[in-house]
Scaffold this motif. Structure first.
Motif, PDB file in Angstrom:
ATOM      1  N   TYR A  63       0.794  -1.236   0.000  1.00 22.35           N
ATOM      2  CA  TYR A  63       0.000   0.000   0.000  1.00 22.35           C
ATOM      3  C   TYR A  63       0.822   1.279   0.000  1.00 22.35           C
ATOM      4  CZ  TYR A  63      -3.829  -3.176   0.922  1.00 22.35           C
ATOM      5  OH  TYR A  63      -4.750  -4.199   0.802  1.00 22.35           O
ATOM      6  N   ILE A  64       2.144   1.183  -0.013  1.00 23.39           N
ATOM      7  CA  ILE A  64       2.929   2.427  -0.012  1.00 23.39           C
ATOM      8  C   ILE A  64       3.296   2.809  -1.441  1.00 23.39           C
ATOM      9  CG2 ILE A  64       3.780   1.919   2.314  1.00 23.39           C
ATOM     10  CD1 ILE A  64       6.536   1.488   1.150  1.00 23.39           C
ATOM     11  N   SER A  65       3.662   4.064  -1.632  1.00 24.19           N
ATOM     12  CA  SER A  65       3.915   4.562  -2.991  1.00 24.19           C
ATOM     13  C   SER A  65       5.190   3.928  -3.547  1.00 24.19           C
ATOM     14  CB  SER A  65       4.070   6.079  -2.972  1.00 24.19           C
ATOM     15  OG  SER A  65       5.303   6.428  -2.365  1.00 24.19           O
ATOM     16  N   GLN A 117       7.726   5.260  -4.897  1.00 26.15           N
ATOM     17  CA  GLN A 117       8.944   5.982  -4.487  1.00 26.15           C
ATOM     18  C   GLN A 117       9.338   5.636  -3.047  1.00 26.15           C
ATOM     19  OE1 GLN A 117       8.986  10.150  -5.433  1.00 26.15           O
ATOM     20  NE2 GLN A 117      10.748  10.521  -4.108  1.00 26.15           N
ATOM     21  N   ASP A 118       8.347   5.596  -2.155  1.00 24.51           N
ATOM     22  CA  ASP A 118       8.627   5.208  -0.762  1.00 24.51           C
ATOM     23  C   ASP A 118       9.147   3.776  -0.704  1.00 24.51           C
ATOM     24  OD1 ASP A 118       7.871   7.661   0.170  1.00 24.51           O
ATOM     25  OD2 ASP A 118       5.851   7.058   0.760  1.00 24.51           O
ATOM     26  N   LEU A 160      12.706  11.543   9.314  1.00 23.36           N
ATOM     27  CA  LEU A 160      11.889  10.788   8.345  1.00 23.36           C
ATOM     28  C   LEU A 160      12.279   9.314   8.367  1.00 23.36           C
ATOM     29  CD1 LEU A 160      11.959  13.361   5.387  1.00 23.36           C
ATOM     30  CD2 LEU A 160       9.974  12.765   6.776  1.00 23.36           C
TER      31      LEU A 160
END
Lengths: 135, 460
Positions: A52-54, A56-57, A99
């Motif tokens: 479910y993460i993008s 790029q992430d 981050l």
């Protein structure tokens, strides 16, 4: 119970899983009541987050785990100790460290504390009454 | 062609879709997230986080100091919030009136009928005192000792069966009883019965604005597609609306786009007690501070907790220290300082076309935080806490501004009739139109403004 050697992921390579377990064991090192992150086998659920993460992430996370997999555990511990004290650091380095901290903590601790023995040790149990509801 | 396309399905999108459909308009409601029911909501904290929120659970400011939670599910934030219903006071309305260039209806008298209409349409109640959990009792006892006011929270909920042992914390991942009055089971349900078309898993990527129509380009369940309407209403919240307008090239004509972002930053403090508190059990948020001194200082104290995953991420430290702290999960009381922050945050697009959230506390915000955290320390000490632990990671749950409402097109994005300045076929009425942080839970006012916007849109 699956360790990094036995677990598989559609997103992470075995080496990246090893990196996740190494940093996971720094965050959750285990004691007489709670097993360490790697021994808990919870790493096997990683795709439930990564699905479910993008993109790029995901790429950033894969790179980070790959780097962690090569670092000696003692060096990783020093690095994490530095990162964990980044609350008020200014500018780019502080931002990057924070981050990274929340990203890694989010992954490791979500896996470790969402089910299983850890909840039992903490005494966590919740429910919602639904017996009166129609199917 | 639809009369209206509504983008986003939370308390604003659901209400607008219902009100417009009720008035005979042909409407389409678009939602990027999936459609769940009371039976199919994710069952674990891990799956809730990854499946019901943008960013796989959490989005972050570019400094990493603030995390943001934003619902991505049919029903939007109303599925994952605490369903609090708070009306704005004169302090909030007067500030808005001043910042917006004198918008006439920004006052309690003008907005009262809208609040009342909303209130009559849904179930709402306070938690009865016998159902206060121990965390709430610690909170009220401490506030009483320090001479600070508090009140029960008024929540949009039906019958939660607290007497049968329901733990409200479960409902943060979607209410299995359909007790929480989310837009999914209220406005969207009612509107569907009247003919509203709903497409979930439809991520809107871009708008093409025309003089007599607007084309919405997006990806629906993996396939590129588009839909056309005479007018489009954006209800994707501060982040969603700003990002879409930037991507669609509106920034050149809307100089205030992305500005005046605020989020009521929340800082949690845990207090260890010798006896179990079980803050996660029962009605876990039933009271909040209601004190003129605290209000004037720009802070609010709340009485919330979270599941083990949430608490573990917030809990400072790592390794043995962190484990020892987590083993005491059931022994913590918790209080949260929420700040009425200055609206100086900014939303932008990066060179890689990603949303960038610039949001730092001002020195005035930091003063408020210090006052609030000192107060929390004193409150916990007054009731015998053994250890107080401050969390380093702050969160923003109320994402506001970026498309501020006002009379001046140079300093605002949305005009008092809720259309975007210079673009009469495009309207917004959700939290993104907030000119500043009210310091009060925004949900009820978003519903009221959305009802008013529906009236305005129906006139034209």
């Amino acid at each position: 119970m699956n360790t990094s050697n036995e677990s598989s992921s559609r997103h992470l390579s075995p080496r990246q899983l090893k990196g996740l377990c190494k940093i996971g064991d720094i965050l959750v090192c285990g004691d007489e009541h709670l097993v360490s992150f790697s021994k808990s086998g919870q790493v096997s659920h990683i795709d439930r987050i990564l699905d479910y993460i993008s993109p790029q992430d995901l790429n950033d996370f894969k790179l980070l785990m790959w780097v962690f997999s090569w670092l000696p555990q003692s060096l990783l511990l020093v690095l994490w100790t530095v990162i964990d004290s980044s609350n008020q650091w200014p500018r780019w380095f502080g931002s990057t460290a924070r981050l990274l901290r929340i990203g890694v903590k989010g992954m490791v601790l979500s896996l470790y504390y969402f089910e299983g023995k850890s909840l039992e040790v903490m005494g966590y149990q919740v429910s919602v009454y639904t017996a009166d509801l129609k199917e | 062609m639809f009369d209206f396309i509504v983008v986003g399905s939370g308390v604003s999108g659901g209400r607008i879709a219902f009100e417009l459909t009720k008035r005979g308009a042909k409407c389409l409601l678009l939602e990027a997230g999936r459609a769940y029911t009371a039976h199919t909501f994710p069952k674990t904290e891990l799956d809730t986080s990854s499946q019901l929120f943008w960013g796989g659970g959490l989005e972050l400011s570019n400094s990493g100091k603030l995390g943001f939670l934003r619902g991505k599910v049919l029903g939007g934030g109303s599925i994952v919030n605490q369903a609090l219903l708070n009306k704005f006071d004169d302090l909030a309305w007067d500030d808005w009136k001043s910042r917006s260039g004198g918008v006439e209806y920004f006052n309690s008298d003008s907005m009262r009928p809208y609040y009342e209409t909303i209130e009559k349409s849904i179930k709402a109640s306070v938690i009865p005192v016998p159902h206060y959990n121990k965390n709430a009792l610690i909170f009220t006892k401490a506030l009483n000792k320090m001479g600070l006011g508090w009140e029960p929270v008024y929540r949009a909920q039906g019958d939660c069966k607290l007497d049968q042992g329901t733990d409200c914390i479960v409902c943060l991942g979607g209410c299995p009883r359909n007790s929480k009055q989310s837009s999914l089971i209220t406005t969207i349900k009612w509107a569907r019965e009247l003919g509203l078309e709903v497409r979930s898993e439809f991520q809107v990527m871009r708008l093409d604005y025309g003089t007599d129509h607007v084309t919405v380009h997006g990806v629906h369940q993996g396939e590129a597609t588009q839909a056309v309407a005479k007018k489009v209403v954006l209800a994707g919240g501060a982040f969603g609306n700003a990002e879409l307008l930037f991507r669609s090239g509106f920034a050149a004509k809307l100089p205030a786009l992305g500005k005046a972002f605020s989020c009521h930053p929340q800082f949690m403090t845990f207090a260890f007690f010798n006896e179990p508190v079980n803050a996660h059990k029962g009605a876990f948020q039933s009271v909040e501070s209601a004190d003129k001194t605290l209000r004037a200082k720009g802070i609010k104290l709340e009485n919330v907790y979270a599941g083990p995953v949430g608490i573990s991420i917030l809990m400072p430290g790592f390794g043995k220290l962190h484990q020892e702290r987590m083993k005491r999960y059931c022994y913590y009381g918790s209080m949260e300082v929420a700040i009425r922050d200055e609206p100086v945050g900014e939303l932008k697009l990066s060179s890689k076309n990603r949303l960038v959230i610039q949001k730092n506390l001002t020195s005035y915000d930091k003063q408020k935080l210090k006052f609030g955290q000192d107060k929390v320390n004193a409150l916990f000490s007054s009731v015998g806490a053994q250890e107080v632990i401050r969390c380093h990671q702050a969160f923003g749950l109320h994402l506001m501004g970026g498309c501020a409402l006002g009379t001046n097109a140079k300093t605002s994005v949305v005009s008092p009739d809720f259309t975007v300045h210079g673009f009469p076929n495009l309207a917004i009425a959700d939290s993104s139109v907030f000119p500043s942080a009210p310091g009060i839970n925004p949900s009820f006012t978003i519903m009221a403004l959305s009802l008013k916007a529906s009236e305005e849109l129906s006139k034209r």
